[in-house]
Scaffold this motif. Structure first.
Motif, mmCIF file in Angstrom:
data_model
loop_
_atom_site.group_PDB
_atom_site.id
_atom_site.type_symbol
_atom_site.label_atom_id
_atom_site.label_comp_id
_atom_site.label_asym_id
_atom_site.label_seq_id
_atom_site.Cartn_x
_atom_site.Cartn_y
_atom_site.Cartn_z
ATOM 1 N N GLU A 112 -3.472 5.353 -4.059
ATOM 2 C CA GLU A 112 -4.508 6.276 -3.600
ATOM 3 C C GLU A 112 -5.053 5.856 -2.239
ATOM 4 O O GLU A 112 -5.364 6.696 -1.398
ATOM 5 C CB GLU A 112 -5.644 6.325 -4.637
ATOM 6 C CG GLU A 112 -5.262 6.989 -5.952
ATOM 7 C CD GLU A 112 -4.881 8.447 -5.748
ATOM 8 O OE1 GLU A 112 -5.504 9.118 -4.902
ATOM 9 O OE2 GLU A 112 -3.947 8.909 -6.423
ATOM 10 N N LYS A 113 -5.122 4.529 -2.027
ATOM 11 C CA LYS A 113 -5.614 4.032 -0.740
ATOM 12 C C LYS A 113 -4.667 4.431 0.383
ATOM 13 O O LYS A 113 -5.105 4.885 1.449
ATOM 14 C CB LYS A 113 -5.753 2.500 -0.799
ATOM 15 C CG LYS A 113 -6.259 1.892 0.495
ATOM 16 C CD LYS A 113 -6.369 0.374 0.374
ATOM 17 C CE LYS A 113 -6.839 -0.231 1.689
ATOM 18 N NZ LYS A 113 -6.913 -1.717 1.615
ATOM 19 N N GLU A 114 -3.353 4.278 0.156
ATOM 20 C CA GLU A 114 -2.380 4.643 1.177
ATOM 21 C C GLU A 114 -2.404 6.145 1.448
ATOM 22 O O GLU A 114 -2.275 6.591 2.579
ATOM 23 C CB GLU A 114 -0.978 4.204 0.749
ATOM 24 C CG GLU A 114 0.129 4.577 1.715
ATOM 25 C CD GLU A 114 -0.023 3.951 3.076
ATOM 26 O OE1 GLU A 114 0.523 4.501 4.049
ATOM 27 O OE2 GLU A 114 -0.691 2.892 3.182
ATOM 28 N N GLU A 116 -3.126 7.803 5.012
ATOM 29 C CA GLU A 116 -2.192 8.749 5.623
ATOM 30 C C GLU A 116 -2.875 10.080 5.930
ATOM 31 O O GLU A 116 -2.644 10.679 6.989
ATOM 32 C CB GLU A 116 -1.010 8.971 4.679
ATOM 33 C CG GLU A 116 0.115 9.784 5.289
ATOM 34 C CD GLU A 116 1.336 9.840 4.398
ATOM 35 O OE1 GLU A 116 2.072 10.835 4.475
ATOM 36 O OE2 GLU A 116 1.539 8.881 3.619
ATOM 37 N N GLN A 117 -3.722 10.540 5.026
ATOM 38 C CA GLN A 117 -4.452 11.783 5.255
ATOM 39 C C GLN A 117 -5.391 11.659 6.449
ATOM 40 O O GLN A 117 -5.470 12.564 7.294
ATOM 41 C CB GLN A 117 -5.236 12.174 4.004
ATOM 42 C CG GLN A 117 -4.359 12.621 2.829
ATOM 43 C CD GLN A 117 -5.169 12.862 1.564
ATOM 44 O OE1 GLN A 117 -6.377 12.600 1.515
ATOM 45 N NE2 GLN A 117 -4.500 13.346 0.520
ATOM 46 N N ILE A 118 -6.088 10.513 6.514
ATOM 47 C CA ILE A 118 -7.010 10.293 7.636
ATOM 48 C C ILE A 118 -6.245 10.225 8.948
ATOM 49 O O ILE A 118 -6.655 10.814 9.961
ATOM 50 C CB ILE A 118 -7.822 9.003 7.406
ATOM 51 C CG1 ILE A 118 -8.769 9.171 6.218
ATOM 52 C CG2 ILE A 118 -8.612 8.634 8.660
ATOM 53 C CD1 ILE A 118 -9.467 7.899 5.790
ATOM 54 N N THR A 119 -5.096 9.502 8.941
ATOM 55 C CA THR A 119 -4.274 9.397 10.152
ATOM 56 C C THR A 119 -3.807 10.767 10.612
ATOM 57 O O THR A 119 -3.871 11.096 11.804
ATOM 58 C CB THR A 119 -3.066 8.478 9.892
ATOM 59 O OG1 THR A 119 -3.526 7.160 9.594
ATOM 60 C CG2 THR A 119 -2.159 8.418 11.124
ATOM 61 N N ALA A 127 0.822 -1.211 0.000
ATOM 62 C CA ALA A 127 0.000 0.000 0.000
ATOM 63 C C ALA A 127 0.854 1.258 0.000
ATOM 64 O O ALA A 127 0.465 2.297 -0.532
ATOM 65 C CB ALA A 127 -0.930 -0.009 1.213
ATOM 66 N N LYS A 128 2.049 1.175 0.599
ATOM 67 C CA LYS A 128 2.963 2.317 0.636
ATOM 68 C C LYS A 128 3.867 2.387 -0.586
ATOM 69 O O LYS A 128 4.764 3.223 -0.660
ATOM 70 C CB LYS A 128 3.826 2.248 1.899
ATOM 71 C CG LYS A 128 3.040 2.478 3.186
ATOM 72 C CD LYS A 128 3.954 2.439 4.401
ATOM 73 C CE LYS A 128 3.158 2.726 5.669
ATOM 74 N NZ LYS A 128 4.025 2.709 6.879
ATOM 75 N N GLY A 129 3.659 1.487 -1.558
ATOM 76 C CA GLY A 129 4.451 1.504 -2.774
ATOM 77 C C GLY A 129 5.847 0.956 -2.595
ATOM 78 O O GLY A 129 6.743 1.262 -3.391
ATOM 79 N N ILE A 130 6.056 0.131 -1.558
ATOM 80 C CA ILE A 130 7.383 -0.431 -1.283
ATOM 81 C C ILE A 130 7.504 -1.779 -1.994
ATOM 82 O O ILE A 130 6.692 -2.677 -1.779
ATOM 83 C CB ILE A 130 7.612 -0.608 0.235
ATOM 84 C CG1 ILE A 130 7.562 0.748 0.933
ATOM 85 C CG2 ILE A 130 8.945 -1.300 0.510
ATOM 86 C CD1 ILE A 130 7.642 0.653 2.450
ATOM 87 N N ARG A 156 -5.410 1.242 12.504
ATOM 88 C CA ARG A 156 -5.802 -0.014 11.865
ATOM 89 C C ARG A 156 -7.172 -0.437 12.380
ATOM 90 O O ARG A 156 -7.517 -0.185 13.548
ATOM 91 C CB ARG A 156 -4.797 -1.129 12.174
ATOM 92 C CG ARG A 156 -3.377 -0.855 11.683
ATOM 93 C CD ARG A 156 -2.487 -2.059 11.948
ATOM 94 N NE ARG A 156 -1.136 -1.858 11.449
ATOM 95 C CZ ARG A 156 -0.069 -1.773 12.204
ATOM 96 N NH1 ARG A 156 -0.179 -1.886 13.518
ATOM 97 N NH2 ARG A 156 1.126 -1.591 11.673
ATOM 98 N N ALA A 157 -7.911 -1.075 11.528
ATOM 99 C CA ALA A 157 -9.191 -1.635 11.956
ATOM 100 C C ALA A 157 -8.927 -2.842 12.852
ATOM 101 O O ALA A 157 -8.175 -3.740 12.458
ATOM 102 C CB ALA A 157 -10.022 -2.047 10.742
ATOM 103 N N PRO A 158 -9.464 -2.878 14.055
ATOM 104 C CA PRO A 158 -9.218 -4.011 14.959
ATOM 105 C C PRO A 158 -9.730 -5.317 14.361
ATOM 106 O O PRO A 158 -10.752 -5.345 13.671
ATOM 107 C CB PRO A 158 -10.017 -3.638 16.214
ATOM 108 C CG PRO A 158 -10.239 -2.171 16.113
ATOM 109 C CD PRO A 158 -10.319 -1.864 14.652
#
Length: 697
Positions: free
Chosen positions: A252-254, A258-261, A144-147, A484-486
């Motif tokens: 886009e998901k990551e 990140e924006q939400i965090t 998700a982070k493009g790694i 993270r979602a539990p």
């Protein structure tokens, strides 16, 4: 630098949970950095439920389970560490285990999103004489982070197998275990260093009978060579990571995550909003677990099931024509045990909601914002970790202090952690909140803030006694995880484990205590059947009752019953409720005022914990004198806080004007004190050695 060979030869093997069964054909150790997912993988492999959290220090000693698909394979979860150089207690535990027990295979669990930091430990593990397999965990987050990571480059440089997994989603775990159980695992390729270091390693004398000779030789190098070697390690790792890792543009998901965090952190980490938000969150948790849903289920048990059980047992026992037996079963065992079992729904709900906060990453933020506050009282963020664990049980909270390097901070945390309301104390809070304090969630939450106040007060007193400096606290470095979602399965597992432990205690300790309390309440010192007022318990209670009169225990004439309940709570805090149910068969109503009940709960919240926690305190401090001092300190703080609460409450109801005047005088006195201290610090003071050097002379 210690002589590592002497350390290995002379140090007694660390106590381990490694199975000694002859059926164990393979032992696999999980090693890695804190918060890399070792315990999640351990739970997945063994089917057990060890503590999972988003901060360092959750696992403080190795735990062992059986691989659920192959019982002859033992899986060991070691403490999260950054290095095998034994500076911290958890590093000592892991190093001692690897050197003495020597597992057959090491699975190095690393966070694929923090590759460079994680591979430093890998470079040390491959120097041991044990096959190493590297599990690149959190595959989904890395993608998700493009790694992107080229495993072949890593395998070529380290000489061991690298496998992608996601322990949280059970991806790649089957391939990892299959490879681990295969025969003829490749030997890792050790790092080579410059001629100076390699010559020093070869010239280091290590006896032929010692295992891990290269590792032992490296540990015996001088500090200068150790520093040089560490720099070369990092240099090699940076070069390897530079070739093997490519970071593409984030998905886009990551970006959304990140924006939400960042948006959430801008609110929950705000210096003005952080603590009020935490208070509201805890109030909501208590409202759901104690005031509404949990309270409804508890009332069903206490007001419906328990009387029905007593009625059925009474009718059945009436045929035996033995009143004492009827009293023992109905008033002793059923009333005592069910008084604790009744709060099981509330406790399970409470810990389920708290586990959601932990798994989501919110508790890490609380540790972050409390670190600065705790430093002012000689503690630190690691102390907060112990105190959060103390909300479950004081024993693991005290054991978690092993991760604190500073001795003063560690001993202070051991002393102060039992102030937090554990699951056993929640039974007391729930009982009085529902029966005497009219089920008000805010009053239940206030006990948490009293605990926090007691920690602050106790920390300041300990700091004053030991004359600790502000910078004496152990440094606390915490990587804030993304929200993270539990995972609901983990939440329900924790609820189940907590409920199972609670029921086990109810069926053993509480059952035994109920029988013993009933006997002491119905027999005198001549072992003659008598009324409660003439019993052995009454004699003991009336002897200690005067001590608690200033705290309001006797404000309705039942002082000895509440004094005895406090005394029996040392065995297990749940027995406080059990004792009152047996000693007050007419019920708690009318036995104590709301103010007296609040003072009673406060004292039992802050006083010495149960025997198990006291024993853990003595063991971890390593000195019985320090253990005794901790216990006395807890008793004194509990008495002072309860005394102030009760006497201030009485003053407010009987002489409100006098209370207002007292508070105003205290406010003026505090204002004068801080004003004078400010002037002294900023205008210079020739007689004060601690005067700030930047003061204006």
């Amino acid at each position: 630098m210690i002589n590592i060979y002497k350390y290995i030869k002379n140090k007694k093997p660390h106590k381990t949970n490694r199975p000694q069964s002859r059926e164990t054909r393979l032992t696999v150790a999980l090693c890695g950095n804190p918060n890399s997912g070792k315990t999640t993988l351990f739970n997945l492999l063994t089917g057990s439920n060890q503590k999972v959290g988003n901060w360092p220090g959750v696992t403080v000693e190795q735990k062992t389970g059986r691989y659920r698909h192959e019982p002859t394979v033992a899986i060991v979860d070691t403490p999260g560490i950054y290095s095998l150089t034994p500076f911290t207690p958890e590093e000592q535990v892991t190093q001692s285990y690897l050197l003495h027990d020597q597992p057959d295979v090491i699975i190095n669990v690393i966070d694929a999103t923090s590759l460079e930091r994680s591979l430093f430990l890998t470079s040390q593990l491959i120097e041991l004489d044990v096959p190493v397999i590297v599990a690149l965990n959190m595959q989904d987050e890395a993608q998700a982070k493009g790694i992107k990571i080229d495993k072949k480059i890593l395998e070529k440089q380290f000489g061991c197998k690298f496998l992608w997994i996601s322990a949280a989603k059970n991806l790649g775990v089957k391939e990892l275990t299959s490879y681990c159980l295969s025969e003829n695992l490749p030997k890792a390729k050790r790092f080579s260093y410059d001629d100076t270091v390699e010559t020093a390693i070869r010239n280091t004398k290590t006896p032929n009978d010692v295992n891990h000779r290269r590792f032992v030789a490296i540990q015996q190098l001088s500090d200068a060579l150790q520093t040089n070697l560490a720099e070369q390690r990092y240099s090699n790792i940076r070069q390897i990571v530079g070739k093997a890792r490519k970071i593409e543009q984030k998905s886009e998901k990551e970006k959304r995550i990140e924006q939400i965090t960042n948006k959430i952190d801008s609110i929950v980490l705000n210096k003005w909003l952080a603590f009020p938000i935490f208070a509201l969150v805890m109030a909501l948790i208590f409202y759901l677990s104690i005031g509404s849903v949990g309270g409804f289920l508890t009332d069903l048990i206490n007001d419906g099931l328990t009387p029905k059980m007593q009625e059925i047992a009474g009718n059945w026992l009436s045929r035996a024509d033995a009143p004492w037996l009827n009293s023992l079963i109905c008033d002793g065992i059923i009333a005592g045990v069910m008084s604790v079992v009744g709060f099981l729904p509330q406790i399970m709900m409470l810990f389920g909601l708290i586990s959601i906060l932990e798994a989501s990453g919110y508790m890490s933020r609380i540790a972050f914002i409390t670190d600065r506050l705790l430093r002012q009282i000689g503690l630190g963020g690691r102390s907060f970790v112990s105190m959060v664990l103390g909300c479950g049980c004081s024993v693991p909270a005290i054991m978690a202090t092993r991760t604190i390097k500073n001795a003063d901070e560690r001993n202070a945390t051991i002393t102060l952690s039992p102030f937090m309301p554990c699951s056993a104390k929640l039974a007391i809070i729930s009982f009085f909140s529902a029966r005497v304090l009219h089920g008000k969630a805010l009053l239940a939450v206030s006990f948490y803030f009293i605990s926090i106040f007691a920690v602050i007060l106790g920390g300041l007193l300990l700091k004053l006694i030991h004359r600790q400096k502000d910078d004496n606290a152990d440094a606390f470095i915490l990587e804030l995880p993304p929200y993270r979602a539990p995972k609901l399965t983990n939440v329900f597992k924790q609820m189940w484990e907590r409920g199972k432990a609670f029921l086990f205690k109810a069926g053993t300790i509480i059952f035994t205590a109920s029988v013993l309390l009933w006997s002491l309440t119905n027999f005198n010192f001549r072992f003659e059947f008598c009324s409660a007022e003439k019993s052995m318990m009454a004699g003991i209670g009336k002897l200690i009752a005067p001590i608690f009169i200033p705290l309001g225990f006797n404000d309705m004439g039942y002082g000895w019953q509440f004094s005895v309940a406090t005394l029996t709570g040392i065995a297990a805090k749940e027995t406080v409720v059990t004792t009152l149910q047996i000693l007050l068969p007419q019920g708690i109503d009318g036995a104590i005022s709301a103010l007296g009940a609040y003072s009673f709960v406060t004292y039992n919240l802050l006083t010495v914990p149960c025997v198990a926690a006291i024993s853990a305190s003595f063991t971890e401090q390593g000195n019985w004198k320090l253990g005794v001092k901790s216990a006395l300190f807890q008793i004194v703080v509990a008495y002072i806080v309860s005394l102030v609460i009760y006497q201030t409450g009485r003053l407010a109801t009987t002489h409100p004007t006098a209370l207002i005047i007292t508070l105003c005088v205290a406010a003026v006195a505090l204002g004068l004190f801080f004003s004078i201290r400010y002037l002294i610090r900023h205008r210079g003071c020739t007689n004060c050695k601690k005067c700030n050097q930047n003061c204006v002379k």
